[in-house]
Design an enzyme around this catalytic site. Structure first.
Site, PDB file in Angstrom:
ATOM      1  N   HIS A 171      66.182  93.507  48.496  1.00 16.44           N
ATOM      2  CA  HIS A 171      66.780  92.283  47.962  1.00 16.44           C
ATOM      3  C   HIS A 171      68.190  92.047  48.518  1.00 16.44           C
ATOM      4  O   HIS A 171      68.739  90.968  48.356  1.00 16.44           O
ATOM      5  CB  HIS A 171      66.840  92.386  46.431  1.00 16.44           C
ATOM      6  CG  HIS A 171      66.493  91.138  45.691  1.00 16.44           C
ATOM      7  ND1 HIS A 171      65.740  90.118  46.214  1.00 16.44           N
ATOM      8  CD2 HIS A 171      66.814  90.753  44.430  1.00 16.44           C
ATOM      9  CE1 HIS A 171      65.598  89.166  45.299  1.00 16.44           C
ATOM     10  NE2 HIS A 171      66.242  89.521  44.219  1.00 16.44           N
ATOM     11  N   ASN A 194      70.470  86.113  40.700  1.00  6.15           N
ATOM     12  CA  ASN A 194      69.982  84.918  40.009  1.00  6.15           C
ATOM     13  C   ASN A 194      71.072  83.913  39.650  1.00  6.15           C
ATOM     14  O   ASN A 194      70.762  82.816  39.213  1.00  6.15           O
ATOM     15  CB  ASN A 194      69.208  85.313  38.754  1.00  6.15           C
ATOM     16  CG  ASN A 194      67.959  86.109  39.086  1.00  6.15           C
ATOM     17  OD1 ASN A 194      67.579  86.247  40.245  1.00  6.15           O
ATOM     18  ND2 ASN A 194      67.323  86.630  38.069  1.00  6.15           N
ATOM     19  N   ASP A 202      66.412  87.428  51.423  1.00  9.85           N
ATOM     20  CA  ASP A 202      65.118  88.072  51.640  1.00  9.85           C
ATOM     21  C   ASP A 202      63.977  87.124  51.272  1.00  9.85           C
ATOM     22  O   ASP A 202      64.130  86.246  50.435  1.00  9.85           O
ATOM     23  CB  ASP A 202      65.018  89.341  50.786  1.00  9.85           C
ATOM     24  CG  ASP A 202      65.141  89.056  49.300  1.00  9.85           C
ATOM     25  OD1 ASP A 202      64.130  89.166  48.582  1.00  9.85           O
ATOM     26  OD2 ASP A 202      66.251  88.706  48.845  1.00  9.85           O
ATOM     27  N   ASN A 204      64.732  83.426  43.171  1.00 10.46           N
ATOM     28  CA  ASN A 204      65.599  82.975  42.077  1.00 10.46           C
ATOM     29  C   ASN A 204      67.040  82.732  42.500  1.00 10.46           C
ATOM     30  O   ASN A 204      67.705  81.843  41.971  1.00 10.46           O
ATOM     31  CB  ASN A 204      65.547  83.955  40.909  1.00 10.46           C
ATOM     32  CG  ASN A 204      64.216  83.898  40.191  1.00 10.46           C
ATOM     33  OD1 ASN A 204      63.561  82.855  40.150  1.00 10.46           O
ATOM     34  ND2 ASN A 204      63.792  85.020  39.644  1.00 10.46           N
TER      35      ASN A 204
END
Length: 181
Positions: A19, A62, A87, A108
């Site tokens: 991530h 997020n 990513d 997100n």
């Protein structure tokens, strides 16, 4: 002035996770340009020069949009001069793509940026990390040895593309680099 934002999660427990490839690209660019992200503001860290800003939000993935909106508002950077690096589970490891706009595609962090900036017309570079059945554990997991070798090569190429974006139009960068990774 161009705003280059790599997405990731802050903290040592997230270093080198799938991530955090956006952060990894920013680190690679910073190393090539011999810079240090030494400014801390807007709940992020960044390096500012006359022509560009390299940045990492420290808001967790997020909520990345808050940082992007605040820094772009403060420095009066238009949407055409912003590029986001992150990513993508829909691309295999070793693939990357540069796009001028689009939906969040289930990411997100990008969804929050689109919401905060009120447009999908945000340039982005998506680095493939592959897919697994348990998405949360997968994206927060580390690359296998073989995948790390591959992603390191992609990060090198993507960092070159982003450096080119600092001084060129996105169409030039897309023509030169899309398909090369």
């Amino acid at each position: 002035m161009k705003l280059i934002v790599g997405l990731g999660n802050p903290g040592s427990e997230y270093e080198d996770t799938r991530h955090n490839v956006g952060f990894m690209v920013i680190d690679a660019i910073s190393k090539k340009l011999e810079t240090v992200l030494n400014e801390k503001k807007f709940n992020g860290i960044y390096y500012k020069e006359k022509d560009f800003i390299l940045a990492k939000p420290l808001t967790y993935m997020n909520l990345s949009g808050n940082f992007v909106r605040e820094i772009s508002d403060f420095y009066k950077i238009g949407i055409d001069d912003i590029i986001i690096i992150y990513d993508d589970m829909d691309l295999p490891v070793g693939k990357a793509t540069i796009k001028q706009s689009g939906s969040a595609g289930g990411h997100n962090g990008m969804k929050n940026i689109i919401d905060q900036m009120k447009t999908q017309d945000i340039k982005r570079v998506k680095l493939g990390i592959g897919r697994a059945t348990n998405a949360i554990n997968y994206v927060l997991g580390k690359f296998t040895f073989n995948d790390k070798q591959i992603i390191d090569q992609v990060i090198e190429k993507v960092s070159d593309a982003i450096i080119s974006f600092i001084y060129n139009d996105i169409r030039y960068v897309m023509n030169k680099f899309n398909g090369s990774f």
